[in-house]
Design a protein around this motif. Sequence first.
Motif, mmCIF file in Angstrom:
data_model
loop_
_atom_site.group_PDB
_atom_site.id
_atom_site.type_symbol
_atom_site.label_atom_id
_atom_site.label_comp_id
_atom_site.label_asym_id
_atom_site.label_seq_id
_atom_site.Cartn_x
_atom_site.Cartn_y
_atom_site.Cartn_z
ATOM 1 N N ARG A 73 -0.991 7.424 1.578
ATOM 2 C CA ARG A 73 -0.403 7.764 0.314
ATOM 3 C C ARG A 73 1.036 7.999 0.362
ATOM 4 O O ARG A 73 1.927 7.634 -0.495
ATOM 5 C CB ARG A 73 -1.084 8.902 0.056
ATOM 6 N N LYS B 171 3.021 4.909 0.714
ATOM 7 C CA LYS B 171 3.051 3.786 -0.472
ATOM 8 C C LYS B 171 3.988 4.686 -1.639
ATOM 9 O O LYS B 171 4.656 3.964 -2.370
ATOM 10 C CB LYS B 171 1.862 3.611 -1.114
ATOM 11 N N VAL B 172 3.928 6.040 -1.698
ATOM 12 C CA VAL B 172 4.699 6.568 -2.524
ATOM 13 C C VAL B 172 6.443 6.650 -2.165
ATOM 14 O O VAL B 172 7.159 6.249 -2.746
ATOM 15 C CB VAL B 172 4.292 8.339 -2.495
ATOM 16 N N VAL C 80 7.506 4.129 -0.483
ATOM 17 C CA VAL C 80 7.907 3.023 -0.844
ATOM 18 C C VAL C 80 8.621 2.652 -1.991
ATOM 19 O O VAL C 80 9.523 2.233 -2.316
ATOM 20 C CB VAL C 80 6.916 1.992 -0.470
ATOM 21 N N GLN C 81 7.732 3.239 -3.019
ATOM 22 C CA GLN C 81 8.048 3.132 -4.699
ATOM 23 C C GLN C 81 9.351 4.011 -4.759
ATOM 24 O O GLN C 81 10.169 3.584 -5.591
ATOM 25 C CB GLN C 81 7.009 3.287 -5.375
ATOM 26 N N TYR D 11 7.226 -2.859 3.593
ATOM 27 C CA TYR D 11 6.123 -1.966 4.191
ATOM 28 C C TYR D 11 5.272 -2.679 4.920
ATOM 29 O O TYR D 11 4.770 -3.751 4.597
ATOM 30 C CB TYR D 11 5.221 -1.434 2.863
#
Lengths: 555, 136
Positions: B21, B24-25, B27-28, B39
């Motif tokens: 989580r 991925k958070v 990365v955004q 990633y």
Amino acid sequence: MTSTISNQKLGLPEVDSAQTNPSSRAFLTRSGIEVPAEPFTAETLRGWDSDLKLGEPGKYPYTRGIHADMYRKRPWTIRHNAGFGSGEDTNALFKYLFNSGLTGLNLAMDLPTQMGIEPDDPRGQLEVGRVGAALSTLEDMERLYDGIPMDQVSTSTAHNGLAIVFLAQYVLAAQGQGVPPSAIRGTVQNDILKEILARGTYIFPPRPSVRLAGDVIEWCINNAPKFNPISVSACHMQQAGATHIQSFAYTFANAQVYLDEVIRRGYSVDQVAPLFSFLIPTTVYFFEAAANHRAARRLWASILREKYGAKDPRSWMFRAATAGDQTELTAAQPLNNLARITLHCLGAALGGSQSVILAAYDEAFDLPTEKSFRATLMAQNIVQRESGVADVVDPLAGSYYVEWLTDRSEQEMRAILQKIADTGGMVKAIEEGIVQRDIAHHAYEEERSIQSGQKVRVGVNCLVVKDEGGGMEQETFNFDPDVGRRHIERLKEIRLQRDQDSLTDSLKALKKAAADESQNLVPHVMEAVRCMATGGEIAGVLREVFGTYKPPSGV
Amino acid sequence: MEHSRHTRVLVAKPGLDGHDRGAKVIVQAFRDAGMEVIYTGLHQTPQQIARVAMQEDVDVVGLSILSGTHVALCQVVMDELRAQGLGNVVVFVGGTVPPKDVPKLKAIGVKEVFGAGSRFDDIVQSINTHVATRRG
């Protein structure tokens, strides 16, 4: 006498006036449902039929709970996740818990065990025994349960990709104690699709993984009827970023994949469905935790009766354990998390859970310390024994707000399930990465709403205590770095003592059976485990046949 | 010209931990901050991470670890990066890290540690400062 200690002296934060003015904020549930400003009245529920929507507790559609008298006769089981180091290390811990009266043991396994990687493989050796017990061979499982009667405990474990190996080790260890498979009790998670969606300990691609899950369920139908061969899990999806409602809907989609897999093999729905159990998340937003759990019970009962034509009431029952949501706990002011843990427990209790497992207040830093572990245990006991919440069946029934929220939640779950069906089913949606992307995007949105202050986190975006000393005074778990080395040395001895011929034969037979889709692999895995094959060796053979899962790229 | 290029970041998940989580958070968040982000996905070995860092010519490697093995894993990743001649890449860590381990991570060359609750602005600003120093 009036105390005149200043805020400064107590280390209390100055109250931020912007945070005390609620007029500008949105009123949303944890899943983002807007809560209207007008008071909820009888008008809210106009046309709402309590016979249809609620029924009686313990009867279809089970909105009010799966038992008629709920906690009056059966308080929810208080569970703990435990396990570290070798089988022996965990044995000492389990004996302590068992002797303290806990008969529901939640076994945590280390990552190499869960991933089917040998402890001395460079990819695994740093992680042996770290987040759970290292159970490479049958001997490890036997050591784990040494002196613990396996017909008297119920073991629950989050083994997924290699649930089949856990089952084989557990059954054989029990047999070694003279306990037949028909007498073992417990739950193996065995939910590989949510590993791919959220928790990450996947090994093989979705389709052969679903076959393995089906093999475990099928074997238990025929051999171990008291053992739950699957616990379809929503909580990891919420932790990965799904909304509370999405996490239930995805779980129902996954559950139907497993159900279909076993029914396809010639079993009736009423042979399969009663073995299904669920693991669901709770939330600090405890009204929604309760409403969604109530809606989920009603929805699952309806899916099983209407769609699958199940006749046995046990097939209709949504039996669920509830787990706390660590993503709602904060690293800032860790003791505040005790309040959140208490609300998690309240949500689980009001929802009607069969067992509850909660996080500890310091889990943003490491595994719990003894002190934080005990505080969670006591918080759960206070909710169960002091608050009175367990004295009344479904105490929120008939509340204008909660029934409105329950209906709304069921509608949203149904809409998500329809959307998945429209895209060609859950396995396809997972293979294409659609659900994973939805979860990741929502995780980002949620974090942004916390950072912007739109979503309140006390101690993080309001009532912040500026000088916390960087948290350096926080007492955290102390891990013995030597457990991995000890486990690997023991394994090397076991490898030398094994009968190499029978081991090789058993792995060859497993490989042959794996290539034949009509074979149930449990007996073959069991034979390999009996020959002291490691989980890593068994996974290695299966990887040769099934391949490994490569997730779709992109966030 | 080198100074005007976008900051290139590799977000990586070393080890067997499956909790992504946070990765991925972030990365955004980096993408929205105008960085170029790669990633790796889950379950990467330190060797794989160093190789991708080399191939992608990144300024920054962000490691996300929630399994408690951060000190040992970071040590191996740092060794591999140095072996690739990437000893001056800015390395930072996110995840479940007890405060007592932060000095240990910094001692092996990790520039910053961002645990739960860290703000995007702070992370981005810290990266920009370290990258500017690295580029001289």
